[in-house]
Design an enzyme around this catalytic site. Structure first.
Site, PDB file in Angstrom:
ATOM      1  N   HIS A  66     -20.595 -19.682  -7.274  1.00 24.69           N
ATOM      2  CA  HIS A  66     -22.086 -19.255  -7.035  1.00 24.69           C
ATOM      3  C   HIS A  66     -22.855 -20.638  -7.019  1.00 24.69           C
ATOM      4  CE1 HIS A  66     -21.348 -21.141 -10.847  1.00 24.69           C
ATOM      5  NE2 HIS A  66     -22.353 -20.887 -11.279  1.00 24.69           N
TER       6      HIS A  66
ATOM      7  N   ASN B 253     -23.126 -27.677 -12.053  1.00 23.32           N
ATOM      8  CA  ASN B 253     -21.835 -28.359 -12.720  1.00 23.32           C
ATOM      9  C   ASN B 253     -20.867 -27.863 -11.798  1.00 23.32           C
ATOM     10  OD1 ASN B 253     -23.520 -29.270 -15.039  1.00 23.32           O
ATOM     11  ND2 ASN B 253     -23.527 -27.238 -15.899  1.00 23.32           N
ATOM     12  N   SER B 254     -20.482 -26.632 -11.506  1.00 23.60           N
ATOM     13  CA  SER B 254     -19.478 -26.244 -10.618  1.00 23.60           C
ATOM     14  C   SER B 254     -19.261 -27.027  -9.397  1.00 23.60           C
ATOM     15  CB  SER B 254     -19.516 -24.830 -10.265  1.00 23.60           C
ATOM     16  OG  SER B 254     -19.137 -23.920 -11.719  1.00 23.60           O
TER      17      SER B 254
ATOM     18  N   ASP C 151     -35.016 -32.238 -20.915  1.00 22.09           N
ATOM     19  CA  ASP C 151     -34.714 -31.687 -19.818  1.00 22.09           C
ATOM     20  C   ASP C 151     -35.767 -31.278 -18.929  1.00 22.09           C
ATOM     21  OD1 ASP C 151     -34.818 -29.168 -20.530  1.00 22.09           O
ATOM     22  OD2 ASP C 151     -32.545 -28.988 -20.497  1.00 22.09           O
TER      23      ASP C 151
ATOM     24  N   HIS D  30     -27.300 -26.402 -18.758  1.00 17.83           N
ATOM     25  CA  HIS D  30     -28.190 -27.464 -19.185  1.00 17.83           C
ATOM     26  C   HIS D  30     -27.416 -28.421 -20.190  1.00 17.83           C
ATOM     27  CE1 HIS D  30     -31.954 -25.941 -17.441  1.00 17.83           C
ATOM     28  NE2 HIS D  30     -31.309 -25.534 -16.673  1.00 17.83           N
TER      29      HIS D  30
ATOM     30  N   GLU E 194     -31.349 -22.374  -8.616  1.00 22.99           N
ATOM     31  CA  GLU E 194     -31.386 -23.364  -7.293  1.00 22.99           C
ATOM     32  C   GLU E 194     -30.389 -23.131  -6.520  1.00 22.99           C
ATOM     33  OE1 GLU E 194     -28.928 -25.948  -9.604  1.00 22.99           O
ATOM     34  OE2 GLU E 194     -29.966 -24.330  -9.925  1.00 22.99           O
TER      35      GLU E 194
END
Length: 472
Positions: A366, A370-371, A114, A17, A390
Site C-alpha cells: 500500500h 514504514n513498509s 510529530d 507514526h 500520502e
C-alpha cells in the site's frame, strides 16, 4: 552531579507514526545514551496491541498517558488530521503539568512532536526547552508541506483540478490527484489543520525526517538549502523496525510467524510475491474478489495477508484477540485452486522476516512509508497499490522517480481488475521490466546499507544526537 540528558516525545496515537519514533528513541538510547519519555495524548484507552508494544520497550524508554480528551462535539465524519491536531491542542494543560514535573526531575534537552503536534511547541517555549519536529513520512511529503502555504496562495481551485502536474521543490512533478488525502478538499477542516501545523514548522529548532539522501536526493537537497524561517533538516533514516512489528505481532507470533516462514522455506528462490496493505489497509469485497482472481490466473506463488473486506461488518470473520477467523469472504474455490502455490494468512504476518527471506521476489504494498523503507533496505522490488494518506505520492516516487516498482492501475470505477493484477504480477516476477526493477532495488539496498554505520545509525543521526546532548 549533572543529570543525564533526556528527551520528551509527543507522538500521534497511530502505530504508523509511533513505530519510527520508537526506533528513533531506541537508536538514541543504545548508541548515544539518551533516554526518552513518550508523552501520549489520547481520546480514551489505547488498544491492547499499543499497550503491549509500549510495555515491551527498553528500560531507557518510558511512557506516560495524558488524560483523555473529549471529542463529543466533533461530527462523526471528522478526519484524522483534525482529530490528531485537536488531541494535542486540547491536551496542552495536562502536557504543561507533565512536562513541568519532568523538568524538575530530569535534564530535558529537547521536546519532539510529530507532524500534527505543533501546538505543543508553545509549551516548550514556556519552559525554554528546544523543540524539534519529527516527520515520519518521506522527504518528498515534507517538501510539499513546507511548500503548501505558497500553493495555497497561488492555486485557486482544488489541487486535483490543476491541469498540469504540480511542482514541489526538489521533487518529480506530481498530479494534484496524487497529493495526500487531507489536501484534496480545501474546504474541509483537515486541510486547514494541515496548513495550521506547517505554518508553525518554522518554530522548530530542527526537522528530523525518516529518509536518506541516497533515496531522496532531490527533495533533501532542496530542504537543506538555507531559507529564512526554515529550520535545518536532518535526514536520519532509514529507521526501520529492529524486531518484528508492534502489537499484533506479539499476539499471533507463534501461529502466523512459524507457518509463514516454514512455508517460504519450501519455495524456490525469488519466486514468491508477498501481499500486504498495512495495519490500516482494507479492500472492498469486489476488490478482494478481483485480487483473488488475479492471483489465481497469474499462476505465481504468493503469501497474502488478507483482512475481511471493508464493507463486511460481521465480526465473526475475525477476532482481534486470538487472531482466529474464517476465509468465507474469499471466492469459494480460490483456496483449493491455489493451495499448492499460495499461502493466505489472516490479518498479520512477520513482514520483515518475509521480505528478508530468499524466496521472496516481490512485495505488493500500500506504500506506507514504514513498509517502503523496510522494502528498500531489504532490496525487494515492489508493486505499489496506494490506498490513503500520502501513499499515492510515495507510489509516484517509487515508479516514476526511483523506478523500483510497478503500479497497479485502477479502472474508471476505482477497481484494480484481475487482468491488471495479472499484468503487474507477471511483469514484476517474470517480465523484462521486472529485471530492471530488481537491479535498481539492489542498488538502493546497497545505498541504504552504506548510510548506516556499524552501530546501525546514520551519520546525520550521530550529529543530531551530539547537538541534543550539548543543547546546541
Amino acid at each position: 552531579m549533572d543529570k543525564p540528558p533526556h528527551i520528551a516525545i509527543i507522538p500521534s496515537p497511530g502505530m504508523g507514526h509511533l513505530i519510527p519514533l520508537v526506533e528513533f528513541a531506541k537508536k538514541l538510547a543504545s548508541v548515544h545514551n539518551l533516554s526518552t519519555t513518550f508523552i501520549i495524548p489520547n481520546e480514551g484507552p489505547l488498544s491492547n496491541s499499543q499497550y503491549q508494544f509500549l510495555d515491551s520497550l527498553p528500560n531507557a524508554i518510558t511512557y506516560t498517558l495524558l488524560p483523555p480528551v473529549n471529542f463529543d462535539d466533533l461530527p462523526p465524519d471528522t478526519k484524522i488530521e483534525t482529530r490528531i491536531t485537536l488531541m494535542v491542542a486540547r491536551s496542552i494543560t495536562s502536557l504543561r503539568q507533565t512536562l513541568g514535573s519532568m523538568i524538575e526531575d530530569k535534564n530535558i534537552v529537547a521536546l519532539f512532536v510529530d507532524l500534527f503536534g505543533t501546538d505543543a511547541f508553545d509549551v516548550a517555549v514556556e519552559f525554554g526547552v528546544p523543540s524539534y519536529l519529527f516527520f515520519p513520512a518521506s522527504a518528498m511529503t515534507l517538501s510539499l508541506f513546507l511548500h503548501l502555504p505558497e500553493l495555497d496562495q497561488t492555486v485557486s481551485c482544488e489541487y486535483k483540478d490543476v491541469p498540469d502536474p504540480i511542482r514541489i521543490p526538489g521533487c518529480i512533478p506530481v498530479h494534484g490527484r496524487d497529493l495526500l488525502d487531507p489536501v484534496q478538499d480545501r474546504s474541509n477542516d483537515a486541510y486547514k489543520r494541515v496548513l495550521h501545523n506547517v505554518k508553525r514548522y518554522g518554530m522548530a529548532r530542527g526537522i528530523v525526517v525518516n529518509s536518506f539522501k541516497e533515496l531522496e536526493s532531490g527533495p533533501i537537497e532542496a530542504l537543506q538549502q538555507e531559507r529564512p524561517g526554515r529550520p535545518p533538516v536532518y535526514p536520519v533514516g532509514p529507521l526501520i523496525r529492529s524486531r518484528p512489528g508492534p502489537g499484533s505481532v506479539e499476539l499471533s507470533k507463534d501461529v502466523n510467524e512459524s507457518s509463514s516462514l516454514r512455508w517460504l522455506d519450501g519455495q524456490p528462490r525469488g519466486s514468491v510475491l508477498y501481499i500486504c496493505f498495512g495495519s490500516g489497509g482494507t479492500l472492498s469485497s469486489e476488490q478482494v474478489n478481483e485480487l483473488a482472481m488475479g492471483l489465481e490466473l497469474s499462476e505465481q506463488r504468493f503469501i497474502w495477508v488478507v483482512r475481511p473486506p471493508s464493507d463486511i461488518a460481521d465480526a465473526t470473520y475475525f477476532n482481534a484477540h486470538d487472531h482466529k477467523g474464517t476465509f468465507d469472504f474469499l471466492p469459494k474455490t480460490f483456496l483449493e485452486k491455489t493451495k499448492n502455490r499460495g499461502l493466505v494468512v489472516l490479518n498479520w504476518a512477520p513482514q520483515v522476516q518475509i521480505l528478508s527471506h530468499s524466496s521472496t521476489g516481490g512485495f505488493m504494498t500500500h506504500c506506507g512509508w514504514n513498509s517502503v523503507l523496510e522494502t528498500i533496505v531489504l532490496g525487494v522490488p515492489m508493486i505499489v497499490w496506494p490506498l490513503y494518506a500520502e501513499q499515492k505520492m510515495n507510489a509516484v516516487m517509487l515508479t516514476e522517480g526511483l523506478k523500483v516498482a510497478l503500479r497497479a492501475k485502477s479502472n474508471e470505477n476505482g477497481i484494480v481488475d484481475h487482468l491488471e493484477i495479472v499484468r503487474v504480477i507477471n511483469g514484476l516476477l517474470q517480465g523484462e521490466e521486472g529485471k530492471g526493477i530488481r537491479v535498481r532495488a539492489q542498488e538502493l539496498k546497497e545505498a541504504a546499507l552504506s548510510v548506516l554505520s556499524e552501530d546501525g545509525c546514520s551519520k546525520t543521526l550521530d550529529q543530531l544526537a551530539s547537538k541534543l546532548k550539548n543543547k546546541i
